[in-house]
Design a protein around this motif. Structure first.
Motif, PDB file in Angstrom:
ATOM      1  N   GLY A  23      34.608  36.997  35.801  1.00 24.16           N
ATOM      2  CA  GLY A  23      35.625  36.314  36.470  1.00 24.16           C
ATOM      3  C   GLY A  23      35.534  34.845  36.444  1.00 24.16           C
ATOM      4  O   GLY A  23      36.193  33.987  37.325  1.00 24.16           O
ATOM      5  N   ALA A  26      36.445  32.292  30.863  1.00 20.36           N
ATOM      6  CA  ALA A  26      36.749  33.081  29.648  1.00 20.36           C
ATOM      7  C   ALA A  26      37.347  34.369  30.072  1.00 20.36           C
ATOM      8  O   ALA A  26      38.260  34.935  29.401  1.00 20.36           O
ATOM      9  CB  ALA A  26      35.376  33.302  28.904  1.00 20.36           C
ATOM     10  N   THR A  46      30.376  39.865  39.553  1.00 22.82           N
ATOM     11  CA  THR A  46      29.531  39.783  40.542  1.00 22.82           C
ATOM     12  C   THR A  46      29.854  39.350  41.691  1.00 22.82           C
ATOM     13  O   THR A  46      29.285  39.411  42.756  1.00 22.82           O
ATOM     14  CB  THR A  46      27.946  39.288  39.765  1.00 22.82           C
ATOM     15  N   SER A  55      32.206  28.096  35.729  1.00 26.93           N
ATOM     16  CA  SER A  55      33.528  27.566  35.384  1.00 26.93           C
ATOM     17  C   SER A  55      34.172  26.905  36.952  1.00 26.93           C
ATOM     18  O   SER A  55      34.683  25.722  36.886  1.00 26.93           O
ATOM     19  CB  SER A  55      34.828  28.402  35.045  1.00 26.93           C
ATOM     20  N   HIS A  59      32.709  20.363  36.338  1.00 27.05           N
ATOM     21  CA  HIS A  59      33.405  19.329  36.496  1.00 27.05           C
ATOM     22  C   HIS A  59      34.722  19.271  35.923  1.00 27.05           C
ATOM     23  O   HIS A  59      35.490  18.391  36.209  1.00 27.05           O
ATOM     24  CB  HIS A  59      32.598  17.830  35.906  1.00 27.05           C
ATOM     25  N   GLY A  61      35.931  18.949  33.047  1.00 21.90           N
ATOM     26  CA  GLY A  61      36.343  18.216  31.821  1.00 21.90           C
ATOM     27  C   GLY A  61      36.639  19.263  30.563  1.00 21.90           C
ATOM     28  O   GLY A  61      35.906  20.172  30.405  1.00 21.90           O
ATOM     29  N   ARG A 136      38.098  13.800  26.243  1.00 21.46           N
ATOM     30  CA  ARG A 136      37.965  14.654  27.350  1.00 21.46           C
ATOM     31  C   ARG A 136      39.057  14.523  28.425  1.00 21.46           C
ATOM     32  O   ARG A 136      39.119  13.749  29.041  1.00 21.46           O
ATOM     33  CB  ARG A 136      36.608  14.266  28.002  1.00 21.46           C
ATOM     34  N   ALA A 168      28.038  44.881  35.982  1.00 15.94           N
ATOM     35  CA  ALA A 168      27.754  45.588  34.767  1.00 15.94           C
ATOM     36  C   ALA A 168      26.319  45.907  34.488  1.00 15.94           C
ATOM     37  O   ALA A 168      25.627  44.722  34.421  1.00 15.94           O
ATOM     38  CB  ALA A 168      28.412  45.033  33.514  1.00 15.94           C
ATOM     39  N   ASP A 221      22.881  38.242  32.297  1.00 17.46           N
ATOM     40  CA  ASP A 221      23.214  39.860  32.156  1.00 17.46           C
ATOM     41  C   ASP A 221      23.784  40.042  30.737  1.00 17.46           C
ATOM     42  O   ASP A 221      23.386  41.171  30.123  1.00 17.46           O
ATOM     43  CB  ASP A 221      24.008  40.218  33.207  1.00 17.46           C
ATOM     44  N   GLU A 363      30.437  31.501  27.291  1.00 13.84           N
ATOM     45  CA  GLU A 363      28.929  31.033  27.254  1.00 13.84           C
ATOM     46  C   GLU A 363      28.282  32.087  26.544  1.00 13.84           C
ATOM     47  O   GLU A 363      26.957  31.972  26.114  1.00 13.84           O
ATOM     48  CB  GLU A 363      28.461  30.341  28.642  1.00 13.84           C
ATOM     49  N   GLY A 376      32.223  18.684  27.758  1.00 12.42           N
ATOM     50  CA  GLY A 376      33.626  19.020  27.623  1.00 12.42           C
ATOM     51  C   GLY A 376      33.994  20.159  26.503  1.00 12.42           C
ATOM     52  O   GLY A 376      35.164  20.618  26.798  1.00 12.42           O
ATOM     53  N   ALA A 378      32.354  23.221  26.455  1.00 11.94           N
ATOM     54  CA  ALA A 378      32.257  24.555  26.908  1.00 11.94           C
ATOM     55  C   ALA A 378      33.334  25.027  27.410  1.00 11.94           C
ATOM     56  O   ALA A 378      33.827  26.450  27.363  1.00 11.94           O
ATOM     57  CB  ALA A 378      30.941  24.583  27.998  1.00 11.94           C
ATOM     58  N   LEU A 379      34.127  24.324  28.274  1.00 10.89           N
ATOM     59  CA  LEU A 379      35.389  24.829  28.879  1.00 10.89           C
ATOM     60  C   LEU A 379      36.456  25.294  27.858  1.00 10.89           C
ATOM     61  O   LEU A 379      37.096  25.983  27.779  1.00 10.89           O
ATOM     62  CB  LEU A 379      35.823  24.005  29.918  1.00 10.89           C
TER      63      LEU A 379
HETATM   64  C1  LIG Z   1      27.559  21.725  37.154  1.00 10.47           C
HETATM   65  C2  LIG Z   1      28.184  22.135  35.652  1.00 10.47           C
HETATM   66  C3  LIG Z   1      29.504  21.308  35.671  1.00 10.47           C
HETATM   67  C4  LIG Z   1      29.942  21.709  34.169  1.00 10.47           C
HETATM   68  N1  LIG Z   1      30.734  20.813  33.769  1.00 10.47           N
HETATM   69  C5  LIG Z   1      31.576  21.093  32.477  1.00 10.47           C
HETATM   70  C6  LIG Z   1      32.635  20.170  32.248  1.00 10.47           C
HETATM   71  O1  LIG Z   1      33.118  19.228  32.833  1.00 10.47           O
HETATM   72  N2  LIG Z   1      33.052  20.583  31.004  1.00 10.47           N
HETATM   73  C7  LIG Z   1      32.498  21.683  30.062  1.00 10.47           C
HETATM   74  O2  LIG Z   1      33.288  21.909  29.095  1.00 10.47           O
HETATM   75  N3  LIG Z   1      31.744  22.422  30.584  1.00 10.47           N
HETATM   76  C8  LIG Z   1      31.176  22.169  31.939  1.00 10.47           C
HETATM   77  N4  LIG Z   1      29.922  22.914  32.207  1.00 10.47           N
HETATM   78  C9  LIG Z   1      29.976  24.272  31.295  1.00 10.47           C
HETATM   79  C10 LIG Z   1      31.077  25.315  31.833  1.00 10.47           C
HETATM   80  O3  LIG Z   1      31.268  25.203  33.052  1.00 10.47           O
HETATM   81  C11 LIG Z   1      30.615  26.671  31.327  1.00 10.47           C
HETATM   82  O4  LIG Z   1      30.062  26.792  29.997  1.00 10.47           O
HETATM   83  C12 LIG Z   1      31.651  27.657  31.541  1.00 10.47           C
HETATM   84  O5  LIG Z   1      32.410  27.768  32.767  1.00 10.47           O
HETATM   85  C13 LIG Z   1      31.279  29.073  31.137  1.00 10.47           C
HETATM   86  O6  LIG Z   1      32.570  29.971  31.375  1.00 10.47           O
HETATM   87  P1  LIG Z   1      32.277  31.373  31.202  1.00 10.47           P
HETATM   88  O7  LIG Z   1      33.583  32.029  31.725  1.00 10.47           O
HETATM   89  O8  LIG Z   1      31.652  31.646  30.112  1.00 10.47           O
HETATM   90  O9  LIG Z   1      31.271  31.852  32.283  1.00 10.47           O
HETATM   91  P2  LIG Z   1      31.345  31.575  33.947  1.00 10.47           P
HETATM   92  O10 LIG Z   1      32.266  30.705  34.403  1.00 10.47           O
HETATM   93  O11 LIG Z   1      29.714  31.280  34.526  1.00 10.47           O
HETATM   94  O12 LIG Z   1      31.609  33.158  34.478  1.00 10.47           O
HETATM   95  C14 LIG Z   1      30.668  34.270  34.392  1.00 10.47           C
HETATM   96  C15 LIG Z   1      31.502  35.511  35.001  1.00 10.47           C
HETATM   97  O13 LIG Z   1      30.506  36.892  34.822  1.00 10.47           O
HETATM   98  C16 LIG Z   1      30.463  37.192  35.905  1.00 10.47           C
HETATM   99  N5  LIG Z   1      29.145  38.000  35.556  1.00 10.47           N
HETATM  100  C17 LIG Z   1      27.750  37.565  35.132  1.00 10.47           C
HETATM  101  N6  LIG Z   1      27.196  39.052  35.060  1.00 10.47           N
HETATM  102  C18 LIG Z   1      27.937  39.879  35.359  1.00 10.47           C
HETATM  103  C19 LIG Z   1      27.638  41.348  35.220  1.00 10.47           C
HETATM  104  N7  LIG Z   1      26.446  41.849  35.174  1.00 10.47           N
HETATM  105  N8  LIG Z   1      28.764  42.036  35.772  1.00 10.47           N
HETATM  106  C20 LIG Z   1      29.916  41.623  36.162  1.00 10.47           C
HETATM  107  N9  LIG Z   1      30.228  40.508  36.021  1.00 10.47           N
HETATM  108  C21 LIG Z   1      29.219  39.437  35.631  1.00 10.47           C
HETATM  109  C22 LIG Z   1      30.024  36.205  37.040  1.00 10.47           C
HETATM  110  O14 LIG Z   1      30.222  36.624  38.249  1.00 10.47           O
HETATM  111  C23 LIG Z   1      31.109  35.145  36.609  1.00 10.47           C
HETATM  112  O15 LIG Z   1      32.542  35.581  37.291  1.00 10.47           O
HETATM  113  C24 LIG Z   1      29.410  22.585  33.329  1.00 10.47           C
HETATM  114  C25 LIG Z   1      28.625  23.550  33.841  1.00 10.47           C
HETATM  115  C26 LIG Z   1      27.728  23.358  35.006  1.00 10.47           C
HETATM  116  C27 LIG Z   1      26.876  24.280  35.624  1.00 10.47           C
END
Ligand SMILES: Cc1cc2nc3c(=O)[nH]c(=O)nc-3n(C[C@H](O)[C@H](O)[C@H](O)COP(=O)(O)OP(=O)(O)OC[C@H]3O[C@@H](n4cnc5c(N)ncnc54)[C@H](O)[C@@H]3O)c2cc1C
Length: 560
Positions: A23, A26, A46, A55, A59, A61, A136, A168, A221, A363, A376, A378-379
């Motif tokens: 959630g 991505a 989760t 996410s 920040h 960005g 950014r 999961a 996970d 990620e 910037g 990763a988002l």
């Molecule tokens: C403090 C901080 C600041 C950051 N600032 C920036 C920024 O400014 N710009 C930038 O580009 N990047 C930034 N990043 C990196 C970026 O935020 C992340 O890489 C990005 O948000 C990842 O998105 P995602 O959707 O892949 O994962 P996430 O946002 O981490 O979401 C993963 C989801 O999967 C769910 N999940 C996990 N395992 C399971 C499971 N087994 N079963 C069901 N659900 C599960 C979780 O509950 C969560 O909802 C930052 C990271 C951090 C920690």
């Protein structure tokens, strides 16, 4: 089965066309795109959709280049990402991200996201180390929720179904095709979800480290789910660390990223006040890997007595200072924390892993950032690939017109097999095992690595793994925690084994016993896969040629 751990039966079987696991940015973006194809979409996480993930706490960005703008170019963006990846970024992925980020920024604006604009109407662009020009976009609130809240509202308005607080624990597939997943809830009940296609968007694994800035959900996970399904992963040795302030009186809990402060006049120093970076060099050249390695070397030089270096804010420019919360100190302590996993699931050029109907985004996917990630990006990656994965998952269901492949007896058998694997002879002590795992990662797989520490870490990990699998987990109460820990063991082994194998220094992987980059031997990714005997096997894989500029079907064409 006469044991109390986990109910031995499935408590419920749900069905959906497209299942999205995760959630964060991505996952929600994928769910929206699949739902727009008029399919039933269920998002599970989760915690709750859009909350408690990286996410949300980011920040906010977002790197994006306007193909019509004149200050920057898609090609320059592409080159910057390739350069920071130190030869390991997969060009077709970078191209897609670079070409698609602007379109995603515009899409987010349509959903209600507000990016910061100057009085002349131009977007405010913020610089970060490794980007040749500031590119950014920042949200007006400077945080991730400003991106995620409108996204979540859009998903809710489209009636994406949601199942909260489930984890999961197993991908169900047969004959190379996805059939669904098994999930557990906090009561240790097991549910099965039958799905025609699945998007895996579970984020990274920063939270397995003792010092990290991630949301607690980042336990890797998705890497473990993929590994257990025998999908290949890559680049797990590349863990990104960042500098962050030590929490102490007079220092606000949330400051802008240290790289941003360095670009605006702050200076990294040792305890005597001597600068740690060449004063002649542009701070633009200092990517996160370089900064954390400078700090780690200084800490080692000082005999590891302190775990921090200093950031002097005296000469911070006025504009930046105005944006900071009130500071009672001009010199603060900073230390390294794990923040991001460059590695992840390896995808084919059409972005699919090798199980038909399964798609990955965010990620959890590997290959985009190579050996290092720029701020910037990763988002941007999460939104671009989330949108692509959701769209592909929807098309997969529509085009194949497929039926559900899910079979309840197979699902039940998988669950019972999982329960059985957790039945040993001695009582297990999870908190004790968690402490040992964190100590292994801290000592052996931190910013600075060497053969001795990595090998010692692997031996300790093997002992821990044996203690875990030989233990009896008699209580039903904590299936969630036990299965999460099992995932952390897998991920830790992937990090340690890849880091031991890569005998060179590249990007975020710093080997003090091999301090130079060695393109002759290591210009390839280390891939990991589980073989038929349930062994972890490492191999190397080429990065691949660069695609033609502007050639991505979903991206914005590059400017001529
Ligand atoms: C403090 C901080 C600041 C950051 N600032 C920036 C920024 O400014 N710009 C930038 O580009 N990047 C930034 N990043 C990196 C970026 O935020 C992340 O890489 C990005 O948000 C990842 O998105 P995602 O959707 O892949 O994962 P996430 O946002 O981490 O979401 C993963 C989801 O999967 C769910 N999940 C996990 N395992 C399971 C499971 N087994 N079963 C069901 N659900 C599960 C979780 O509950 C969560 O909802 C930052 C990271 C951090 C920690």
């Amino acid at each position: 089965m006469n044991r109390s751990f986990g109910r031995a039966n499935l408590t419920q079987v749900l069905k959906t066309d497209v299942l999205v696991i995760g959630g964060g940015a991505a996952g929600i973006r994928a769910a929206i795109e699949a739902r727009r194809q008029n399919l039933e979409v269920l998002l599970i996480s989760t915690f709750r959709m859009g909350l408690g993930n990286n996410s949300a706490i980011s920040h906010g960005g977002f790197s994006a280049v306007d193909p019509e703008g004149d200050r920057d170019s898609l090609d320059l963006f592409f080159e910057d990402v390739m350069k920071s990846g130190c030869g390991l970024s997969r060009p077709f992925l970078v191209r897609r991200m670079v070409d698609g980020a602007w379109r995603e920024a515009k899409e987010l604006e349509k959903m209600g996201v507000k990016f910061l604009q100057a009085p002349d109407g131009n977007y405010v662009r913020v610089g970060r180390g490794g980007h040749s020009v500031p590119r950014r976009l920042a949200t007006t609130a400077h945080n991730g929720m400003a991106l995620i809240s409108p996204l979540r509202q859009c998903a809710q308005a489209l009636q994406v179904a949601e199942l909260q607080e489930v984890k999961a624990v197993r991908l169900l597939h047969s004959g190379g095709q996805i059939a669904g997943v098994l999930v557990v809830n906090p009561k240790s009940e097991c549910l099965a979800i039958a799905a025609k296609s699945v998007v895996l968007a579970t984020g990274g694994a920063g939270a397995i480290y003792p010092k990290h800035n991630n949301a607690p959900s980042a336990t890797g996970d998705g890497y473990a789910l993929a590994y257990e399904a025998s999908l290949p992963l890559q680049d797990l040795e590349f863990v990104q660390f960042v500098l962050r302030p030590v929490r102490e009186p007079g220092v606000p809990p949330r400051l802008p990223p240290i790289e941003f402060l360095l670009l605006n006049g702050a200076v990294l120093q040792d305890s005597s006040g001597k600068p740690l970076m060449d004063p002649e060099a542009s701070p633009n050249a200092f990517t996160r890997d370089a900064l954390t390695q400078i700090a780690a070397r200084e800490i080692m030089k000082a005999g590891g007595k302190e775990e921090f270096v200093f950031l002097d804010l005296k000469n911070l420019n006025q504009e930046t200072r105005k944006e900071l919360p009130p500071l009672q100190k001009d010199r603060i302590k900073v230390y390294s924390v794990a923040t991001y996993f460059m590695g992840g699931i390896r995808v084919e050029e059409d972005l699919r892993p090798s199980i038909a109907g399964l798609f990955v985004a965010g990620e959890v996917m590997g290959g985009m950032h190579g050996a290092n990630r720029l701020g910037g990006n990763a988002l941007a990656e999460a939104f671009v690939f989330g949108s692509l994965a959701g769209s592909q998952a929807g098309q997969f269901v529509r085009k194949s017109g497929r039926e559900f492949l899910f079979q309840e007896p197979q699902a039940l058998q998988e669950w019972r097999r999982m329960l059985e694997s957790l039945r040993g002879i001695r009582a297990g002590n999870l908190p004790e095992m968690e402490t040992e795992l964190q100590s292994i990662l801290e000592q052996s797989a931190g910013v600075i690595r060497n053969k001795e520490e990595l090998a010692a870490g692997l031996t300790r990990l093997r002992n821990l793994g044996e203690a875990f699998s030989g233990a009896d987990w008699p209580s039903l109460d904590n299936a969630w925690g036990i299965l999460t820990f099992r995932n952390k063991l897998f991920v830790s082994e992937m990090i340690l084994r890849s880091a031991l194998k890569r005998e060179e220094t590249r990007g975020a992987h710093f080997r003090e016993d091999f301090p130079s980059r060695d393109d002759r031997h290591w210009l390839s990714s280390i891939c990991i896969r589980r073989n038929g005997n349930e062994e972890m096997v490492l191999s190397s894989a080429p990065v691949g040629p660069a695609p033609q500029l502007g050639s991505t079907p979903h991206g914005t064409p590059a400017k001529a």
